[in-house]
Design a protein around this motif. Structure first.
Motif, PDB file in Angstrom:
ATOM      1  N   ALA A   1       0.824  -1.210   0.000  1.00  0.00           N
ATOM      2  CA  ALA A   1       0.000   0.000   0.000  1.00  0.00           C
ATOM      3  C   ALA A   1       0.854   1.254   0.000  1.00  0.00           C
ATOM      4  N   LYS A   2       2.046   1.201   0.571  1.00  0.00           N
ATOM      5  CA  LYS A   2       2.922   2.374   0.584  1.00  0.00           C
ATOM      6  C   LYS A   2       3.364   2.726  -0.833  1.00  0.00           C
ATOM      7  N   PHE A   3       3.692   1.713  -1.630  1.00  0.00           N
ATOM      8  CA  PHE A   3       4.081   1.959  -3.013  1.00  0.00           C
ATOM      9  C   PHE A   3       2.889   2.494  -3.818  1.00  0.00           C
ATOM     10  N   MET A   4       1.718   1.886  -3.601  1.00  0.00           N
ATOM     11  CA  MET A   4       0.522   2.324  -4.324  1.00  0.00           C
ATOM     12  C   MET A   4       0.135   3.745  -3.939  1.00  0.00           C
ATOM     13  N   LEU A   5       0.337   4.089  -2.680  1.00  0.00           N
ATOM     14  CA  LEU A   5      -0.038   5.425  -2.221  1.00  0.00           C
ATOM     15  C   LEU A   5       0.842   6.499  -2.847  1.00  0.00           C
ATOM     16  N   VAL A   6       2.128   6.186  -3.055  1.00  0.00           N
ATOM     17  CA  VAL A   6       3.011   7.138  -3.725  1.00  0.00           C
ATOM     18  C   VAL A   6       2.502   7.424  -5.140  1.00  0.00           C
ATOM     19  N   LEU A   7       2.105   6.365  -5.859  1.00  0.00           N
ATOM     20  CA  LEU A   7       1.579   6.557  -7.214  1.00  0.00           C
ATOM     21  C   LEU A   7       0.260   7.330  -7.201  1.00  0.00           C
ATOM     22  N   LEU A   8      -0.611   7.028  -6.244  1.00  0.00           N
ATOM     23  CA  LEU A   8      -1.901   7.698  -6.174  1.00  0.00           C
ATOM     24  C   LEU A   8      -1.742   9.181  -5.870  1.00  0.00           C
TER      25      LEU A   8
ATOM     26  N   LEU B   1      -0.942  15.933 -10.078  1.00  0.00           N
ATOM     27  CA  LEU B   1      -0.939  16.498 -11.429  1.00  0.00           C
ATOM     28  C   LEU B   1      -1.940  17.633 -11.593  1.00  0.00           C
ATOM     29  N   PHE B   2      -2.981  17.653 -10.766  1.00  0.00           N
ATOM     30  CA  PHE B   2      -4.041  18.656 -10.889  1.00  0.00           C
ATOM     31  C   PHE B   2      -3.853  19.824  -9.923  1.00  0.00           C
ATOM     32  N   ILE B   3      -2.755  19.817  -9.162  1.00  0.00           N
ATOM     33  CA  ILE B   3      -2.472  20.898  -8.217  1.00  0.00           C
ATOM     34  C   ILE B   3      -1.584  21.933  -8.902  1.00  0.00           C
ATOM     35  N   PRO B   4      -1.772  23.222  -8.629  1.00  0.00           N
ATOM     36  CA  PRO B   4      -0.983  24.258  -9.315  1.00  0.00           C
ATOM     37  C   PRO B   4       0.523  24.072  -9.161  1.00  0.00           C
ATOM     38  N   ASN B   5       1.243  24.472 -10.189  1.00  0.00           N
ATOM     39  CA  ASN B   5       2.700  24.329 -10.193  1.00  0.00           C
ATOM     40  C   ASN B   5       3.372  25.146  -9.099  1.00  0.00           C
ATOM     41  N   SER B   6       2.769  26.257  -8.722  1.00  0.00           N
ATOM     42  CA  SER B   6       3.408  27.133  -7.741  1.00  0.00           C
ATOM     43  C   SER B   6       3.643  26.414  -6.414  1.00  0.00           C
ATOM     44  N   TRP B   7       2.751  25.518  -6.044  1.00  0.00           N
ATOM     45  CA  TRP B   7       2.912  24.764  -4.810  1.00  0.00           C
ATOM     46  C   TRP B   7       4.184  23.928  -4.856  1.00  0.00           C
TER      47      TRP B   7
END
Length: 461
Positions: free
Chosen positions: A163-170, A176-182
Motif C-alpha cells: 500500500a505504501k508503493f501504491m499510495l506514492v503513485l496515487l 498532477l491537478f495541483i498548481p505548479n506554484s505549490w
C-alpha cells in the motif's frame, strides 16, 4: 467485362461495397449498438470490480515480521520513487502536452499543464514531475511518521507494505491537478534543506572509513600472527597507505579543479578552508595522542568533504559554479541508505566484535574475559524479571517508535536531497546551506577524534 478489367475497376467496387456497408450500419444502428453497449457495460462493471478487488488485496499484502525487513521496505520505497521520478520526468515532454491540449478552454491551464505558458515548457515539465513524485513520497513518509509517534509504530512499519508503493503513485496522480506554484515552493525548500541530509550522510561516510581501516588493520595483525616473517603484515599496511594516498591525491585534484573553474571569491575561500581543515584533521588522526585516529578514515572524509564543496559550488547563483554530475551524488546517497538499512552505526559493537581487533593485537587469550563477560550479560538479559515485564514491554515499544521514526525522518531528508539533485535550483541561500553542511561534516569528524579524550567515562571501542 471490359469495364471490369480496367485498372480503376477495383477502386469502384471497393467504394460501392463500403457505401453499402455504411448504409446498412446506419439502418441497423440501434440493433447493433444496443447489445454492444450492454456488453461493454457488463464487461466494464466486471473488470472494474475485479480491478477494485485486486487493488484492495494488493494494498493489504506485504506484511513483514521483523525490523530489518521493514527497513528494507523503506529502502525499496525510496528507490522505487526515485526511478518513477526519473522516468516520468525524462518522458514528460512526450506524454504531457497531448492530454494538456485536450483540456477544455474554460478550464485554462490546469495543474501541471501550466507549463504550456512557460518560456521553456520542457524544463518545466521535467522539474514539475520530479517535484510531484518526490513530494508524494515525503507526504507518505510524514504520514507514517505521524502514525509512529501516535503509538502505531509497529503497524506503520510492518503492515501493508504494498500500500505504501501504491499510495506514492496515487498521490503523484492527484498532484498532477495541483498548481505548479505549490511544487515550485517544494523544490525551493528541498534544494535548501537538502544540506541537512548531506551533513547527516557524513556520519555514514565516517563509519565506513573507520570500519574499512579497522578491517584492514586487523587483517595485517592477523597475518603477523600466522606468519613467521613480516611480509603479510607489510602488504596490508602498504595497502592502507596506498589507498589513503590515492584518496588524498583525489581530494587535492578535486580541490584544484574547483579552484580553477570557479571565479567566485567566497567559493574559493570555502574550498581552500575546507581542504586546510581536512589536512589538519589528518595530521591529528595519526598522532599518538589520538588513539582512535586513522589515516585511511581521514582521507575518506577528506574526499567526501571536497565532494560537498563541489555540491556547494554547483548551486552558485547565475550558474557561476561547475556542473555537478547527478549520478555521483545519487550513488553516494544510495550507498548511505543501504548502510542505514543494514544497521551500520545504529548500535555499539557486541563484545565479540569489540574484541576482534584486540585479539589481533594481543592474542586470543587477552580477550577471553571480555567475551565471557559479554556472554554473561547476554544470558542475564535473556531472562526477564517478572516484576519488570510491563516496563520491558513499554521500553520495547519506545525503541520501535524511535527506530521507525528515525527511518521516516532519514528517508524524508533523502527524498529532499534526491529532489535537489534531479531538479536543482541555484541561489545564494542554497549555496550558504551547502557550505554549512561542509563544515558540519568536518566538525563531526573532528569531534569523533577528540571525543574519547573529552568524554573519558564513555567506551568508544
Amino acid at each position: 467485362s471490359s469495364r471490369l478489367c480496367r485498372p480503376q475497376a477495383p477502386l469502384v467496387w471497393a467504394r460501392t461495397l463500403w457505401s453499402q456497408l455504411f448504409l446498412l450500419s446506419r439502418s441497423m444502428g440501434s440493433t447493433i449498438s444496443g447489445p454492444i453497449a450492454a456488453l461493454a457495460s457488463c464487461l466494464g462493471s466486471c473488470v472494474g470490480g475485479c480491478i477494485a478487488k485486486g487493488c484492495c488485496a494488493l494494498a493489504g499484502s506485504g506484511n513483514v515480521n521483523n525490523a530489518y525487513a521493514a527497513r528494507c521496505v523503506m529502502l525499496w520505497l525510496q528507490a522505487f520513487t526515485a526511478i518513477v521520478a526519473w522516468l516520468t520526468s525524462a518522458m514528460a515532454s512526450r506524454w504531457l502536452p497531448g492530454p494538456c491540449a485536450q483540456l477544455p478552454t474554460d478550464l485554462g491551464d490546469l495543474g501541471v499543464c501550466e507549463c504550456h505558458s512557460e518560456r521553456d515548457p520542457t524544463v518545466c515539465w521535467k522539474n514539475q514531475m520530479v517535484y510531484r513524485t518526490e513530494a508524494s513520497l515525503v507526504v507518505v513518509l510524514l504520514g507514517l511518521l505521524l502514525m509512529s509517534v501516535s503509538g502505531c509504530a509497529q503497524g506503520a512499519a510492518r503492515a501493508h507494505s504494498a500500500a505504501k508503493f501504491m499510495l506514492v503513485l496515487l498521490v503523484s496522480l492527484v498532484a498532477l491537478f495541483i498548481p505548479n506554484s505549490w511544487f515550485t515552493v517544494f523544490g525551493t525548500v528541498a534544494t535548501s534543506t537538502s544540506a541537512i541530509f548531506l551533513a547527516a550522510q557524513s556520519i555514514f561516510v565516517m563509519d565506513f572509513g573507520y570500519g574499512w581501516a579497522e578491517l584492514w588493520l586487523s587483517n595485517a595483525l592477523a597475518a603477523q600472527r600466522r606468519e613467521i616473517g613480516q611480509r603479510g603484515k607489510t602488504l596490508w599496511l602498504v595497502a592502507i597507505l596506498v589507498s589513503a594516498g590515492l584518496l588524498a591525491v583525489g581530494a587535492l585534484v578535486l580541490c584544484v579543479f574547483l579552484y580553477s573553474t570557479t571565479p567566485v571569491a567566497s567559493a574559493r575561500i570555502v574550498n581552500l578552508t575546507a581542504m586546510i581543515i581536512s589536512w589538519a584533521l589528518l595530521v591529528v588522526s595519526i598522532l599518538d595522542w589520538c588513539e582512535h585516529g586513522s589515516i585511511l578514515c581521514s582521507t575518506v572524509v577528506m574526499l567526501y568533504t571536497m565532494w560537498l564543496v563541489y555540491e556547494s559550488m554547483s548551486v552558485l547563483p547565475d550558474g557561476l559554479g561547475p556542473q555537478c554530475p547527478m549520478w555521483i551524488g545519487l550513488a553516494i546517497c544510495g550507498f548511505s541508505l543501504v548502510a542505514f538499512a543494514l544497521g551500520v552505526g545504529r548500535s555499539g559493537a557486541s563484545p565479540d566484535q569489540a574484541a576482534r581487533l584486540v585479539d589481533a593485537e594481543l592474542g586470543g587469550a587477552a580477550t577471553t574475559e571480555m567475551r565471557e563477560g559479554g556472554a554473561r550479560e547476554e544470558e542475564d538479559a535473556s531472562v526477564p524479571a517478572p516484576a519488570d515485564s510491563g516496563r520491558g514491554a513499554d521500553a520495547e515499544d519506545s525503541r520501535q517508535t524511535k527506530g521507525f521514526s528515525l527511518q521516516c525522518a532519514v528517508h524524508a531528508a533523502a527524498a529532499l536531497y534526491i529532489t535537489a539533485s534531479m531538479a536543482p535550483q541555484a541561489g545564494q541561500f542554497t549555496f550558504v546551506s551547502r557550505v554549512v553542511a561542509v563544515f558540519a561534516a568536518l566538525f563531526f569528524y573532528g569531534w569523533s577524534l577528540i571525543a574519547p579524550k573529552v568524554l573519558t567515562s564513555r567506551n568508544f571501542n
